[in-house]
Scaffold this active site. Structure first.
Site, PDB file in Angstrom:
ATOM      1  CG  ASP A 182     -39.813 -41.894   5.437  1.00  0.00           C
ATOM      2  OD1 ASP A 182     -40.953 -41.186   5.076  1.00  0.00           O
ATOM      3  OD2 ASP A 182     -38.637 -41.490   5.752  1.00  0.00           O
ATOM      4  CG  ASP A 202     -38.235 -35.964   2.011  1.00  0.00           C
ATOM      5  OD1 ASP A 202     -38.452 -36.006   3.241  1.00  0.00           O
ATOM      6  OD2 ASP A 202     -38.894 -35.390   1.055  1.00  0.00           O
ATOM      7  CG  HIS A 239     -31.945 -34.208  -3.973  1.00  0.00           C
ATOM      8  ND1 HIS A 239     -32.392 -33.002  -4.505  1.00  0.00           N
ATOM      9  CD2 HIS A 239     -32.680 -35.018  -4.447  1.00  0.00           C
ATOM     10  CE1 HIS A 239     -33.300 -33.187  -5.286  1.00  0.00           C
ATOM     11  NE2 HIS A 239     -33.431 -34.572  -5.215  1.00  0.00           N
ATOM     12  CG  ASP A 290     -33.891 -36.023 -10.802  1.00  0.00           C
ATOM     13  OD1 ASP A 290     -34.003 -37.174 -10.524  1.00  0.00           O
ATOM     14  OD2 ASP A 290     -34.842 -35.282 -10.143  1.00  0.00           O
ATOM     15  CG  HIS A 300     -36.840 -34.253  -7.378  1.00  0.00           C
ATOM     16  ND1 HIS A 300     -36.784 -35.504  -7.753  1.00  0.00           N
ATOM     17  CD2 HIS A 300     -38.109 -33.856  -6.415  1.00  0.00           C
ATOM     18  CE1 HIS A 300     -38.138 -35.824  -7.357  1.00  0.00           C
ATOM     19  NE2 HIS A 300     -38.797 -35.227  -6.589  1.00  0.00           N
ATOM     20  CG  ASP A 308     -37.098 -37.761 -10.894  1.00  0.00           C
ATOM     21  OD1 ASP A 308     -36.606 -37.137 -11.873  1.00  0.00           O
ATOM     22  OD2 ASP A 308     -36.745 -37.572  -9.735  1.00  0.00           O
ATOM     23  CE1 TYR A 365     -36.759 -42.261  -6.889  1.00  0.00           C
ATOM     24  CE2 TYR A 365     -37.629 -40.225  -7.766  1.00  0.00           C
ATOM     25  CZ  TYR A 365     -36.811 -41.043  -7.232  1.00  0.00           C
ATOM     26  OH  TYR A 365     -35.451 -40.402  -6.900  1.00  0.00           O
TER      27      TYR A 365
HETATM   28  C1  X5A Z   1     -32.791 -38.255  -6.564  1.00  0.00           C
HETATM   29  C2  X5A Z   1     -34.337 -37.904  -6.428  1.00  0.00           C
HETATM   30  C3  X5A Z   1     -35.916 -37.196  -4.843  1.00  0.00           C
HETATM   31  C4  X5A Z   1     -36.253 -37.055  -3.425  1.00  0.00           C
HETATM   32  C5  X5A Z   1     -37.668 -36.683  -3.305  1.00  0.00           C
HETATM   33  C6  X5A Z   1     -38.116 -36.674  -1.752  1.00  0.00           C
HETATM   34  N1  X5A Z   1     -34.702 -37.566  -5.139  1.00  0.00           N
HETATM   35  N2  X5A Z   1     -39.447 -35.971  -1.610  1.00  0.00           N
HETATM   36  O1  X5A Z   1     -35.153 -38.040  -7.464  1.00  0.00           O
HETATM   37 ZN    ZN Z   2     -35.537 -36.598  -8.764  1.00  0.00          ZN
END
Ligand code: X5A
Ligand code: ZN
Length: 693
Positions: free
Chosen positions: A20, A92, A135, A172, A174, A294, A334
């Site tokens: 994935d 995701d 999330h 973060d 996101h 990230d 990441y």
């Molecule tokens: C916790 C976090 C990111 C998910 C990305 C999905 N999640 N495309 O950084």
């Molecule tokens: Zn994130």
């Protein structure tokens, strides 16, 4: 009072079992490289190690539905095919036979951290966890997240520890939509369902909880890559105009990044002009950080350009809120090089080490300023500290939002590959050595040296830089000796033998004039002088940029100002706590970041009227500059303030602020006018995108 570190190898024991592309970056190594970096740098040994525990059902139900919990409970017994199928209903995210166990440990780690901080076992701490949390929603896993660790921790802090106001800072890259959904409604009633589920509670407890529920609130702040809704999770409600609903309006602060490549100056600008004013006005009792890294350079998801040392500053700027009670919980991150660097910068700051100088700050970019302007405008009706903010840009940036075409979905995989290939290089964050003496003092004989400070002794000889003056027949020998000792102290700061300093002198004006007049540039090249209170004649100030002089008082010195002399006038002077903190956050901090001093001289003139907790806030914030080299000058007859000053100089957090008054209308307008006038000289003072490129 230490720093907690929560980590357990068990949380590395699940991984993606099928192909994935959207999930392949969420690997167990994220945790191992972070922890190993802490071990290798010696930071983990300096922390208080606390074991995780599993969160209980009742605790998980603080942020999730029973149906969802029951469904996740079955995953350890599923076959690979069942797991794949179960995963499909969410976005995701992936499941694994051991992820339920790890998710309980991740949430439980956040709770252990809250317990350790709230009981005073430690001052602050960090939990390195997998899976992340921000999330996940009430009834859905999402974005690698199973249980919402931080949302659960916030509810738990209110219920178990009676915390009234929780600030959640989500740095973060996101949007933590799960956290937003959990708290965006009415901040007073949003966890009432937990009353049903906490079966162990008796009636008295329930009454107590209702009492607490009426008075608490949670403020959620998030910045996130948005690109006008083109970036995952592509939600309309991640934009700046989602401010919270009903009684919760104003308690949800979204800062969308509409371009990639944001830098340190963009991040700091948002902190100074949005988050900190709101946070200080909110007055939290506890700060929780959704600590995703990230948002750092090199990350394949964020594609931003902020360097890992920026997290030292972000952390530091939050450490004087809530009496220093700060819990950071890992979310994303990441890039396996920048992630551990960012984690180390955060932990080192929590431990109280001197901060790295914020290198290479530029003007915030146009897109960042657009976002800044929109957020401030959307929130100004809720926060007196933002009341005088400008309107949003004339071309509403939300109209640029582009409708998503479904066929774009298929491109994601390729794009991720391409991005990962072009990861930039960046230098390793600088070392942050602690000086042998954290804080030195020069005190008159009748003042006891406060615990933790070291009395400064210098040779009786006049400092070489002053010798010529003596030959010229200077009249005031005493003043010359004082200045000589000040120079000696400054010298030791710049060689990092001493961190900060505290000096009490009988004539503060004379000492200040003596020290600053002809301050030799081979001693220090950029001094930030912060003067709290009135000071008669300052005609020795230079305009060559070797010194930046910021004065906060009730005097109106508008006419004398130039780029390097910035008088800030408040009607009631420094005794007006709201005006004072507004001036510090919105003017002084951005100026100091842009000026990047090598030394900070903080002068408290007699009768300045500043109260001890504000004074401590100011010192705490200033310690973030010049690698912590702040020298405080106070008058001998202000002995009563020595204790609080010493405590702040040693890096202890300021006491929690009492609720601030709202900002005086006239002062607010005057501060805004001043900021507007100065922004041509000082780019970090910009809060609008008009006229920038
Ligand atoms: C916790 C976090 C990111 C998910 C990305 C999905 N999640 N495309 O950084
Ligand atoms: Zn994130």
């Amino acid at each position: 009072m230490g720093t907690a570190l929560i980590y357990d190898e068990e949380m590395t024991k699940y991984k993606l079992l099928w192909v994935d592309p959207a999930c392949k970056i969420e690997v167990p190594e994220r945790l191992t490289v972070s922890y190993e970096a802490l071990v290798r740098s010696g930071l983990s040994d300096r922390c208080v190690s606390i074991p995780p525990r599993e969160a209980t059902d009742a605790e998980i139900l603080l942020a999730h539905s029973e149906e969802y919990l029951e469904a996740v409970k079955k995953t350890p017994y599923m076959t690979l095919e069942d797991l794949k199928e179960f995963t499909l209903q969410y976005g995701d995210v992936y499941f694994h036979p051991n992820i339920y166990h790890c998710a309980k440990l991740a949430a439980g780690s956040a709770l252990q951290l809250v317990d350790s901080v709230m009981t005073g076992k430690v001052r602050n701490g960090i939990a390195l966890v997998r899976p992340p949390g921000h999330h996940s929603m009430r009834s859905a896993a999402n974005g690698f997240c199973v249980f919402n660790n931080v949302a659960i921790a916030a509810q738990y802090a209110k219920q178990k520890h009676g915390v009234k106001r929780v600030l959640i800072v989500d740095w973060d890259i996101h949007h933590g939509q799960g956290v937003q959904y959990c708290f965006e409604d009415d901040p007073r009633f949003n966890s009432s369902y937990s009353l049903r589920t906490c079966s162990r509670l008796n009636r008295l407890n329930i009454l107590l909880i209702i009492f607490i529920l009426v008075f608490y609130s949670v403020l959620y702040y998030s910045w996130h890559r948005y690109e006008h809704q083109k970036f995952w999770p592509n939600l309309r409600e991640s934009d700046y105009d989602s401010v919270g609903k009903g009684n919760g309006a104003g308690f949800n602060v979204n800062v969308p990044w509409n371009k990639v490549g944001m830098e340190n100056s963009d991040y700091l600008s948002i902190f100074c002009h949005v988050l900190l004013p709101v946070a200080y006005e909110f007055c939290p009792d506890l700060v929780l950080v959704c600590a995703g890294f990230d948002s750092a350079i090199g990350d394949p998801e964020g594609e931003m350009c902020a360097t890992p040392d920026i997290f030292a500053h972000l952390t530091h700027l939050l450490m004087n809120l809530a009496g220093g009670k700060l819990c950071a919980v890992l979310e994303g991150g990441y890039n396996l090089t920048s992630l551990p660097q960012s984690v180390c910068q955060t932990v080192q700051t929590l431990l109280g080490d001197p901060l790295p100088q914020p290198a290479g700050l530029r003007s915030p970019c146009k897109s960042a300023l657009e976002s800044l302007q929109c957020v401030r405008s959307a929130h100004r009706r809720y926060w007196s500290f933002l009341k005088h903010a400008a309107n949003q840009p004339s071309t509403d940036i939300s109209t640029k939002r582009i409708k998503l075409a479904n066929e774009e979905e298929g491109k994601t995989e390729m794009a991720v590959e391409e991005r990962a290939a072009e990861i930039k290089e960046w230098p390793e964050p600088p070392e942050r050595p602690s000086p042998p003496v954290r804080c030195a003092s020069l005190l008159p004989e009748d003042v006891a040296c406060p615990d933790g400070l070291k009395l400064f002794s210098s040779s009786k000889d006049l400092h070489p830089l002053l010798a010529s003056k003596l030959q010229n027949g200077a009249d005031d020998q005493d003043a010359l000796i004082t200045v000589s000792r000040l120079y000696a102290m400054i010298e030791k700061m710049l060689t990092n033998e001493i961190g900060s300093g505290l000096v009490l002198i009988s004539d503060i004006s004379a000492a200040m004039m003596g020290a600053l007049q002809d301050l030799p540039s081979d001693l220090v090249d950029r001094v930030l002088v912060v003067c709290v209170g009135k000071e008669k004649d300052l005609n020795y100030l230079t305009t060559d940029g070797k010194m930046l002089f910021v004065q906060i008082s009730d005097e109106d010195k508008e006419k004398e100002k130039n780029k390097y002399f910035i008088p800030v006038s408040l009607k009631k002077g420094c005794s007006d706590t709201a005006g004072f903190i507004q001036a510090v956050l919105g003017l002084l901090l951005p100026l100091a970041y842009e000026y990047d001093p090598t030394l900070v001289l903080l002068v408290r003139t007699p009768g300045s009227g500043v109260d001890d907790s504000m004074w401590q806030q100011l010192i705490g914030l200033l310690l973030g500059f010049a690698k912590g080299h702040t020298l405080v000058l106070m008058q001998t007859n202000e002995k009563v303030h020595v204790g609080p000053t010493a405590s702040a100089l040693l890096g202890r957090p300021a006491p929690p602020l009492l609720e601030l008054q709202t900002l005086d209308q006239e002062d607010g307008e005057a501060l805004e006018r001043l900021r507007e006038r100065l922004q041509t000289d000082w780019k970090m003072l910009q809060t609008t995108s008009e006229g920038t490129e």
